[in-house]
Design a protein around this motif. Structure first.
Motif, PDB file in Angstrom:
ATOM      1  N   TYR A   1       0.814  -1.211   0.000  1.00 44.02           N
ATOM      2  CA  TYR A   1       0.000   0.000   0.000  1.00 44.02           C
ATOM      3  C   TYR A   1       0.847   1.260   0.000  1.00 44.02           C
ATOM      4  N   GLN A   2       0.448   2.211  -0.822  1.00 43.65           N
ATOM      5  CA  GLN A   2       1.054   3.541  -0.805  1.00 43.65           C
ATOM      6  C   GLN A   2      -0.069   4.549  -0.751  1.00 43.65           C
ATOM      7  N   PRO A   3       0.035   5.494   0.154  1.00 45.77           N
ATOM      8  CA  PRO A   3      -1.018   6.508   0.203  1.00 45.77           C
ATOM      9  C   PRO A   3      -1.128   7.214  -1.140  1.00 45.77           C
ATOM     10  N   ASN A   4      -2.315   7.469  -1.553  1.00 47.16           N
ATOM     11  CA  ASN A   4      -2.522   8.193  -2.798  1.00 47.16           C
ATOM     12  C   ASN A   4      -2.275   9.674  -2.573  1.00 47.16           C
ATOM     13  N   ARG A   5      -1.257  10.160  -3.219  1.00 45.85           N
ATOM     14  CA  ARG A   5      -0.856  11.539  -2.952  1.00 45.85           C
ATOM     15  C   ARG A   5      -1.862  12.534  -3.490  1.00 45.85           C
ATOM     16  N   LEU A   6      -2.576  12.121  -4.494  1.00 46.67           N
ATOM     17  CA  LEU A   6      -3.583  13.031  -5.036  1.00 46.67           C
ATOM     18  C   LEU A   6      -4.672  13.266  -4.008  1.00 46.67           C
ATOM     19  N   ALA A   7      -5.092  12.177  -3.378  1.00 44.79           N
ATOM     20  CA  ALA A   7      -6.131  12.308  -2.361  1.00 44.79           C
ATOM     21  C   ALA A   7      -5.617  13.091  -1.162  1.00 44.79           C
ATOM     22  N   GLN A   8      -4.414  12.753  -0.742  1.00 41.74           N
ATOM     23  CA  GLN A   8      -3.818  13.522   0.347  1.00 41.74           C
ATOM     24  C   GLN A   8      -3.774  14.996  -0.006  1.00 41.74           C
ATOM     25  N   ALA A   9      -3.351  15.230  -1.230  1.00 40.34           N
ATOM     26  CA  ALA A   9      -3.185  16.612  -1.660  1.00 40.34           C
ATOM     27  C   ALA A   9      -4.518  17.339  -1.660  1.00 40.34           C
ATOM     28  N   LEU A  10      -5.522  16.692  -2.181  1.00 37.51           N
ATOM     29  CA  LEU A  10      -6.828  17.345  -2.227  1.00 37.51           C
ATOM     30  C   LEU A  10      -7.315  17.641  -0.819  1.00 37.51           C
ATOM     31  N   ARG A  11      -7.139  16.682   0.023  1.00 36.82           N
ATOM     32  CA  ARG A  11      -7.630  16.830   1.388  1.00 36.82           C
ATOM     33  C   ARG A  11      -6.879  17.934   2.134  1.00 36.82           C
ATOM     34  N   THR A  12      -5.595  17.912   2.044  1.00 34.95           N
ATOM     35  CA  THR A  12      -4.794  18.866   2.806  1.00 34.95           C
ATOM     36  C   THR A  12      -4.472  20.119   2.009  1.00 34.95           C
TER      37      THR A  12
ATOM     38  N   ARG B   1       1.444   5.187  -9.926  1.00 40.07           N
ATOM     39  CA  ARG B   1       0.313   4.649  -9.177  1.00 40.07           C
ATOM     40  C   ARG B   1      -0.191   5.616  -8.127  1.00 40.07           C
ATOM     41  N   GLY B   2       0.728   6.213  -7.430  1.00 42.14           N
ATOM     42  CA  GLY B   2       0.330   6.967  -6.257  1.00 42.14           C
ATOM     43  C   GLY B   2       0.203   8.462  -6.432  1.00 42.14           C
ATOM     44  N   ALA B   3       0.729   8.992  -7.507  1.00 41.98           N
ATOM     45  CA  ALA B   3       0.687  10.443  -7.651  1.00 41.98           C
ATOM     46  C   ALA B   3       0.080  10.856  -8.980  1.00 41.98           C
ATOM     47  N   GLY B   4      -0.435   9.873  -9.700  1.00 42.74           N
ATOM     48  CA  GLY B   4      -1.123  10.218 -10.937  1.00 42.74           C
ATOM     49  C   GLY B   4      -0.231  10.768 -12.029  1.00 42.74           C
ATOM     50  N   VAL B   5       1.056  10.552 -11.934  1.00 42.92           N
ATOM     51  CA  VAL B   5       1.926  11.020 -13.009  1.00 42.92           C
ATOM     52  C   VAL B   5       1.625  10.186 -14.258  1.00 42.92           C
ATOM     53  N   GLU B   6       1.285  10.892 -15.302  1.00 45.52           N
ATOM     54  CA  GLU B   6       0.767  10.237 -16.503  1.00 45.52           C
ATOM     55  C   GLU B   6       1.760   9.312 -17.168  1.00 45.52           C
ATOM     56  N   ALA B   7       2.954   9.844 -17.363  1.00 44.43           N
ATOM     57  CA  ALA B   7       3.926   9.122 -18.176  1.00 44.43           C
ATOM     58  C   ALA B   7       5.310   9.665 -17.867  1.00 44.43           C
ATOM     59  N   PHE B   8       6.295   8.994 -18.407  1.00 46.72           N
ATOM     60  CA  PHE B   8       7.665   9.354 -18.096  1.00 46.72           C
ATOM     61  C   PHE B   8       8.510   9.464 -19.363  1.00 46.72           C
ATOM     62  N   VAL B   9       9.555  10.233 -19.249  1.00 48.18           N
ATOM     63  CA  VAL B   9      10.555  10.286 -20.302  1.00 48.18           C
ATOM     64  C   VAL B   9      11.776   9.532 -19.804  1.00 48.18           C
TER      65      VAL B   9
END
Lengths: 359, 359
Positions: A57-68, B128-136
């Motif tokens: 498990y890794q916290p979803n940073r997007l959700a964290q970000a939205l929340r905080t 997965r965790g930060a929604g980064v779309e893609a990478f170079v």
DNA sequence: TTGTATGCGTTATCAA
DNA sequence: TTGATAACGCATACAA
């Protein structure tokens, strides 16, 4: 062609509830294990930790970000590469900042901007709309509109490069340009030079002014001949400009035996001019550059080195201090508000002792 | 000290509901006006648009990102600056990518990583965790573990730099190194050179191999003396290495009259060696570099220029093609899968015609 | 110490 | 064409 894996299996990242289910607790407990472990009984904590590990498990940073409302990102304006600059300074600064951010779990977000106004606007937008915590302002000048604008709109930032005045209403990190140039002069004096010239950047700009003042002060402090103060020329930060200024110094009836420059780019110009003029750098003429760029190393050019790693660390530390709300305990070398970092002189063969007078 | 503005007034950014209230519609309608304008009656649309403008509404990207699970960010590993490289290539690539991303509303997210394994791991986490779309992926090599690992974990990416083989199972953008070196050889032949040497990068690496093969092929195609094939040396990409290799070529009984190099860094080494050897570059010896770095311009070094702007655009276009799900209609120069971009030769004074034979 | 309820701002589904 | 409802994954206040 590019067949990109199966479907974007991004879909099935485990979430808090998954962990909770696996550990047989509520999702809040899982959240606590992560954010406030001391509030959870050791055995539950352990059980939850196990599930976390098992599921990856890794916290979803997007959700964290939205929340905080903060995304643990630091904004940095990437400037158009200046075609004449030999020095990959931004490369090094970016690396230094990224590296410093890693310890604090911060990432750098790059954005382009055509001018100060655009940069201000993007900073505001990114701060309000994308949760970018804070920004690094590069090369803040005396009449720079950016600090005021960002302060007024409540956008946190740290300036790299002071304005002309010392104390400001915002946090900054800078390198002691004054000291750096003085160190170069001292070094040359120790090597026996008395007639030391200076090829610099536009003195009306921040960096150029500091370095030029450093030179004048050092000349006085070392009690060098007062006409040294005439051996100073300033201009653009390009190789041709450096060459021109060097020629102007060399063709004098009383040319300098050493030239301190305000950048490696200018120093390269001086070295090229010397070569064309028929004087050998490191024997007939000493040259010192500024920045310790790879070019300096390649050309055996003595140069003043900016402490890149510390610059990044201090900027990051200062940034984190600005936004304690973010919950990230600074975890930084030291508390910091404004910081002046000391450059060091890297001595190579370009700054030898003066040739014995043939007169 | 730094007193940073009032409180982080970040608080009061207008939201969808604010706009909805102001326009007297539901928030969903506002969302539609933004994301699917055609589904909204023109007059309502206009009214809503007015409220949006009046309130200065900006969609919250964090919320968008959480909802759509993509944050319109492109990940890029920032490599440790190689101390010997004179060429601020990364500076230019980053700028080029950022600029290309601007049109598509994409930002670059920088992250450090110590090695390939770490990079892979961070890419997966960020995706997965930060929604980064893609990478170079920069500098993909033949046995590079990164493509396989990312494909397997469903992380979209574009490689800059092909592997040795042509067609791959992933999208790439590259510069035609083979062609670039050949163009340099052609140029020198046109200038009258017949004995052309080559100072290159390690041929077992991707770029080094392509450039070396380009050189050999050009020698054959131009029907130059076959012993030219012996005038080739490869090594590290540093100035000292370039100097050593140049000396080895110059001290031969049949030295070349021109040297093509695989990098500006090597070219600088060659130029320094020539100077110490007493032959003048641009008169006794022609030199051509690779990358058209600022250093090349400063030293009047002819050099093969990589089309930086196009590189960024093509990488970005390819990235957007990978993830059509993201809703961003590519808005790019052209549909693209794999792209081979052509470098151009910038001719300066270092590549003059050969000196008349004094033998 | 643990669980429940609510909301961050948006988009998606579906019904009106 | 529009609006109500649900959900994205998490954190926070509060109740148990």
């Amino acid at each position: 062609m590019a067949e990109q894996a199966p479907p974007p299996t991004n879909a099935t990242a485990p979430t808090l509830v998954d962990v909770a289910r696996a550990a047989g607790v509520s999702r809040q407990t899982v959240s606590n294990v992560i954010n406030a472990p001391e509030r959870v009984r050791p055995e539950t904590r352990e059980r939850v930790a196990l599930s976390i590990a098992r599921l990856g498990y890794q916290p979803n940073r997007l959700a964290q970000a939205l929340r905080t409302n903060t995304s643990r990102m630091i904004g940095y304006r990437i400037e158009p590469p200046t075609p004449h600059a030999l020095d990959p300074f931004h490369d090094r600064l970016l690396h230094s900042l990224s590296e410093a951010g890693r310890a604090a779990d911060r990432h750098l977000l790059l954005f382009p901007a055509d001018d100060d106004a655009a940069e201000i606007e993007v900073c505001q937008r990114l701060h309000r709309g994308a949760g970018v915590e804070a920004f690094v302002l590069y090369g803040v000048e005396a009449q720079d509109p950016r600090p005021r604008a960002l302060i007024d709109s409540g956008v946190p930032f740290v300036a790299f490069g002071r304005t002309a005045q010392g104390s400001e209403e915002y946090a900054w990190v800078d390198v002691d340009n004054f000291f750096g140039i003085a160190a170069a002069v001292d070094h040359l004096v120790r090597r026996g030079h008395r007639r030391i010239g200076y090829v610099g950047l536009k003195p009306e700009e921040n960096v150029g002014g500091q370095r030029a003042r450093g030179w004048h002060a050092a000349i006085d402090r070392q009690q060098l001949p007062s006409d040294c103060h005439a051996l100073v020329l300033c201009g653009q930060d390009t190789v041709p400009a450096g060459m021109q200024m060097a020629f102007a110094l060399l063709e004098r009836s009383d040319p300098p035996t050493a030239i301190v420059t305000a950048s490696d780019t200018l120093a390269v110009g001086v070295m090229r001019a010397a070569q064309q003029w028929g004087v050998e750098v490191g024997r007939d003429l000493a040259v010192v550059g500024f920045d310790d760029s790879p070019t300096a190393a390649a050309l055996d050019l003595s140069s003043i080195r900016q402490p890149m790693a510390e610059i990044g660390q201090q900027i990051m530390a200062t940034l984190l201090n600005l936004t304690p709300a973010a919950g990230g305990r600074p975890a930084t070398p030291q508390d910091s508000t404004d910081t002046l970092l000391m450059p060091t002189l890297v001595i190579r063969s370009s700054s030898a002792s003066p040739a014995p007078r043939t007169t």
